[in-house]
Scaffold this active site. Structure first.
Site, PDB file in Angstrom:
ATOM      1  CE  LYS A  26      38.869  41.982  44.074  1.00 24.28           C
ATOM      2  NZ  LYS A  26      40.055  42.837  44.098  1.00 24.28           N
ATOM      3  CB  SER A  27      35.502  47.198  47.224  1.00 21.53           C
ATOM      4  OG  SER A  27      36.021  47.167  45.945  1.00 21.53           O
ATOM      5  NE  ARG A  31      36.987  51.204  50.245  1.00 25.66           N
ATOM      6  CZ  ARG A  31      37.458  50.759  49.072  1.00 25.66           C
ATOM      7  NH1 ARG A  31      37.550  49.471  48.832  1.00 25.66           N
ATOM      8  NH2 ARG A  31      37.860  51.608  48.133  1.00 25.66           N
ATOM      9  NE  ARG A 126      47.501  46.731  39.455  1.00 22.80           N
ATOM     10  CZ  ARG A 126      46.335  46.510  40.038  1.00 22.80           C
ATOM     11  NH1 ARG A 126      46.151  45.413  40.745  1.00 22.80           N
ATOM     12  NH2 ARG A 126      45.362  47.387  39.913  1.00 22.80           N
ATOM     13  CB  SER A 170      42.274  55.867  41.825  1.00 21.76           C
ATOM     14  OG  SER A 170      42.663  54.853  42.736  1.00 21.76           O
ATOM     15  CD  GLN A 172      42.982  49.930  44.145  1.00 22.40           C
ATOM     16  OE1 GLN A 172      44.014  50.309  43.579  1.00 22.40           O
ATOM     17  NE2 GLN A 172      42.493  48.722  43.986  1.00 22.40           N
ATOM     18  CG  ASP A 318      36.928  46.499  39.028  1.00 15.96           C
ATOM     19  OD1 ASP A 318      38.013  46.875  38.535  1.00 15.96           O
ATOM     20  OD2 ASP A 318      36.661  46.609  40.237  1.00 15.96           O
ATOM     21  CE  LYS A 345      41.615  49.102  37.225  1.00 18.54           C
ATOM     22  NZ  LYS A 345      41.461  49.645  38.575  1.00 18.54           N
TER      23      LYS A 345
END
Ligand code: S3P
Length: 431
Positions: A26-27, A31, A126, A170, A172, A318, A345
């Site tokens: 997913k990550s 990107r 969030r 982080s 992100q 995670d 999260k």
């Protein structure tokens, strides 16, 4: 009797076995998609994540004028070039995806137009101040709902480079600043308190951008042209984690996973499980487009337990819900601290895990930043609340494989956020 697994109810498994294919990471998929969109030329991405979150990223990019075609896990993205994104007449919908809103905000901060980006009820709770602060320092004008919550209205353009010390580890936020840095004249630098996943740095290099890395500081030179690529996304180790735990806990299990991402910033799960005697072996590994990819085998056995070293926590963030489930079956139990990020999260994952472990009859102590889970516990099948959170639904499905009676998961459909075929894959491997 063999385990019965449907999307809603799970019973004890006799064993898990076989060779398992995992969905694309997913990550990395987020990107690749974002960078392909602003690259020059047409990129092809294979094994793109099945995840609903990654589809949210594609949908947002389409609204910004990028032509994207998807056939199963093959995605073709016609890059519009560095300055080619178009203002969207509608708000962008990031769905449930923190990665989409945070990382894309970096790119949106570089655009000479206004964009509104928001998401579902969970995303709307969030924290976004963590990206608003650095992106505002770079010159973006960002409005949020009260308390720094989505939706965000971003007016970008004319960015200046900054040196930014991340207050929280982080990936992100690091990515948001690096992506904005692409649009600033000069060198933008991000300093991390602990190393976080480095997929953005690897992907940026792959698309032809020069990235500096000195100690904990990562830098990008603005206005570098990106070139289209053909890339294959490795399997998602954070999805494998559920099956690693299942494979370790269900007696007699033997599972092999191929084409799995083994990026050193993501394999804390392998290191930790091995440190408590988990029988896990890496069968092969090779570098593909800068990312390490390989095969992993897990076999069931007795597990130690203890305390997760605090410096390992960011790399396991995670995986902590499923590790908490594993903790109940270890000899010594499991404790972790320094994980306050888990509270913000997709759900408050400390509260959600503690609630569901108690529903299954487990002795658990909750801390503001972690929990202590007693070992050698008998789990009872229970009605599990997923809190609409994919990783909670999957972690407690694994708990159901080693529990007495029937475990039911409410809103189990939320697994589509990262792993839509989770229940089918589990049913295929479990007896
Ligand atoms: C991610 C970073 C992590 C992780 C999330 C994906 C990423 O979040 O929990 O699932 O792809 O960069 P943080 O950046 O909030 O730690």
């Amino acid at each position: 009797m063999s385990s019965t697994i449907t999307a809603k109810s799970i019973t004890r498994a006799k064993r898990l076995s076989g060779s398992v294919r995992m969905p694309g990471d997913k990550s990395i998929s987020h990107r690749y998609a974002m960078l392909a969109a602003i690259a020059q030329g047409t990129s092809k991405i294979h094994s793109f994540a099945e995840s609903a979150d990654c589809q949210s990223t594609l949908d947002c990019l389409k609204k910004l004028g990028v032509r994207i075609e998807r056939q199963g896990s093959d995605v073709t993205i016609e890059g519009v070039g560095f300055d080619g994104l178009k203002a969207s007449s509608e708000a962008l919908d990031a769905g449930n995806s923190g990665s989409t809103i945070r990382m894309l905000s970096g790119i949106l901060s570089g655009q000479p137009f206004r964009t509104v980006i928001g998401g579902d009820a969970s995303l709307s709770r969030r924290p976004m101040k963590r990206i608003i602060a650095p992106l505002t320092r770079m010159g973006a004008r960002i409005q949020s709902s009260e308390g720094g919550l989505p939706p965000l209205t971003i007016e970008g353009g004319n960015l200046v480079p900054i040196r930014y010390e991340l207050p929280v580890a982080s990936a992100q936020v690091k990515t948001a600043v690096l992506f904005a840095g692409l649009y600033a004249k000069g060198v933008t630098e991000v300093v991390e308190p602990h190393p976080t996943r480095d997929h953005s740095e690897i992907a940026l290099r792959q698309f032809g951008v020069e990235i500096g890395h000195e100690g904990q500081a990562i830098s990008v030179r603005g206005r570098s042209e990106l070139r289209a690529q053909e890339l294959t996304v490795p399997g998602d180790i954070s999805s494998v984690a559920f099956f690693l735990v299942a494979g370790l806990l269900v007696p007699g299990s033997d599972l092999t996973f191929h084409d799995i991402g083994l990026n050193p910033t993501r394999i804390a799960i392998l290191d930790f499980l091995r440190s408590i005697s988990g029988d896990i072996s890496v069968l092969s590994s090779e570098s593909r487009s800068g990312e390490l990819v390989g095969s992993v085998r897990v076999q069931a056995g007795t597990l130690g337990g203890g305390e997760i070293p605090v410096e390992m926590v960011p790399g396991l963030i995670d995986e902590l819900p499923v590790l908490a489930v594993l903790g109940t079956q270890t000899e010594d139990g499991l404790t972790f601290r320094g994980a306050q990020e888990l509270r913000v999260k997709e759900s408050d994952r400390i509260a959600a895990v503690a609630d569901n472990l108690r529903r299954m009859g487990t002795d658990v102590e909750e801390f503001p930043d972690g929990m202590r889970i007693a070992g050698k516990q008998r789990l009872h099948g229970a009605e599990i609340s997923s809190y609409g959170d994919h990783r909670i639904a999957m972690a407690f499905s694994i708990a159901g494989l080693v529990a007495d009676g029937v475990t039911t998961i409410d809103d189990s459909d939320c697994v589509r956020i990262s792993f839509p075929s989770f229940f089918e894959t589990l049913a295929r491997t479990a007896e």
